[in-house]
Design an enzyme around this catalytic site. Structure first.
Site, PDB file in Angstrom:
ATOM      1  CG  PHE A 141      35.831  43.277  56.929  1.00  0.00           C
ATOM      2  CD1 PHE A 141      34.979  42.272  57.334  1.00  0.00           C
ATOM      3  CD2 PHE A 141      37.200  43.044  56.977  1.00  0.00           C
ATOM      4  CE1 PHE A 141      35.478  41.062  57.800  1.00  0.00           C
ATOM      5  CE2 PHE A 141      37.704  41.842  57.438  1.00  0.00           C
ATOM      6  CZ  PHE A 141      36.843  40.848  57.849  1.00  0.00           C
ATOM      7  N   PRO A 161      43.675  42.103  54.939  1.00  0.00           N
ATOM      8  CG  PRO A 161      44.312  40.948  53.012  1.00  0.00           C
ATOM      9  CD  PRO A 161      44.408  40.896  54.516  1.00  0.00           C
ATOM     10  CB  CYS A 162      39.939  46.298  54.595  1.00  0.00           C
ATOM     11  SG  CYS A 162      40.358  47.353  53.182  1.00  0.00           S
ATOM     12  CD  GLN A 163      40.969  43.592  49.486  1.00  0.00           C
ATOM     13  OE1 GLN A 163      41.173  43.161  50.612  1.00  0.00           O
ATOM     14  NE2 GLN A 163      41.948  43.836  48.636  1.00  0.00           N
TER      15      GLN A 163
END
Length: 344
Positions: A78, A74-76
């Site tokens: 970053f 999950p990229c949240q």
């Protein structure tokens, strides 16, 4: 043939790309029920698990030969949205959604021949460098070599400007060949038949302009900023409103930098789309050049999903699945590049 394990698979962008490149999928997983249902409705020949990665014992795959593990945690932690928080108050390495350690655990336990890690370009932002550098160091610590790529999907034929990073790791030290882009924003100074312009989005979404694809969600005509949207030029955002000299325009204008750059962004059919967002605000683009919101098959086409690919869930859930995915064509490019170098 190489075997593939997909982690954080979502709607399956990486999984489809891996399969199209010639990898035999044996396992995919995600912790979102709608995403797993989407995967199960499109794949039938491998195990697809609804599971939290923390609960998976990857030692069960240790004896699988010619194994490649891939995924985009999950990229949240970053995300560029986090830049609104001052760096001193923001440390992605402390974010509980940061699952880099779990990705590394999967590699350490399964001991694959190779892995592919994907994430947002903003992982290279100063706020996130601590996490990224620790991740790179840990790759070496568990006995793998890696190459790092910062790519724009539009440079590889995807009708969308979408910047992402990829880390390809291998147990054997390999001198990777260059990954050459195939498409360019301008070709005036380039020579040779292999150079092509970025793909315009128009031809990809034109088939879905028919009435049968209409969605009630797409109608923006009763919304707060519809007058403003109508006056935004194709390929531009809210800032173009400030340059209108037409005295008949009586809508709002906005100070530059007062909104996210994709606010009221309208597609130009001759240009690639901006990034398809997973959770766009009500007036966040891209909007269609006919002043409506995009339809599900249109955003899927922009992400280069196969025609008639099935998505499960509410409209909001499907938007999230598609917006979080890696464009299939970009994924195929990465896996083909990996396989080519593994075979050298």
């Amino acid at each position: 043939m190489y075997k593939g394990i997909g982690l954080f698979s979502g709607a399956g962008g990486l999984d489809i790309g891996a399969e199209q490149a010639g990898i035999d999928l044996i396992y995919s997983m995600d912790n979102d029920p709608d995403s797993v249902h989407t995967l199960q409705s499109n794949f039938s020949s491998h195990d697809i698990a609804l599971s939290d990665i923390k609960d998976v014992n990857f030692k069960q795959f240790k004896k699988v030969k010619n194994l490649i593990i891939f995924g985009g945690p999950p990229c949240q932690p970053f995300s560029k949205n986090g830049y609104w928080v001052k760096n001193i108050n923001r440390d992605s390495s402390e974010d509980p959604r940061n699952l880099l350690s779990q990705f590394l655990r999967s590699i350490d336990e399964a001991k694959p021949d190779a892995f592919v890690f994907e994430n947002v370009e903003s992982m290279t932002h100063p706020s996130n460098l601590n996490s990224l550098n620790n991740f790179k160091n840990s790759i070496n610590d568990i006995g793998y070599h890696y190459v790092f790529y910062k790519l724009n999907a539009a440079d590889f034929g995807v009708p969308q400007k979408r910047k992402r990073i990829f880390i390809i790791g291998t147990r054997k030290k390999i001198k990777f060949s260059e990954l050459e882009q195939t498409h360019f924003e301008k070709t005036d100074d380039l020579f040779g038949s292999n150079y092509q312009l970025h793909e315009g989005v128009g031809k990809y979404i034109k088939p879905f302009a028919l009435k049968k694809y209409d969605e009630s969600y797409g109608d923006a005509s009763e919304g707060t900023y519809y007058k403003e949207l109508v006056n935004v030029l194709p390929g531009k955002n809210y800032m173009s409103l400030a340059k209108l000299n037409d005295s008949s325009y009586d809508g709002k204008t906005f100070k530059s930098g007062s909104r996210f750059w994709n606010f009221l962004y309208k597609l130009d059919p001759k240009l690639p789309s901006i990034t398809i967002a997973a959770q766009p605000g009500p007036w966040v683009g891209p909007f269609h050049w006919t002043n409506r919101r995009l339809r599900v098959p249109e955003i899927a086409a922009i992400q280069t999903f196969p025609l008639n690919y099935n998505f499960y869930g509410t409209r909001r859930s499907i938007q999230k699945q598609i917006g979080n995915a890696v464009p299939v064509l970009l994924a195929k490019t990465i896996f083909s590049h990996l396989l080519e170098n593994l075979s050298r």
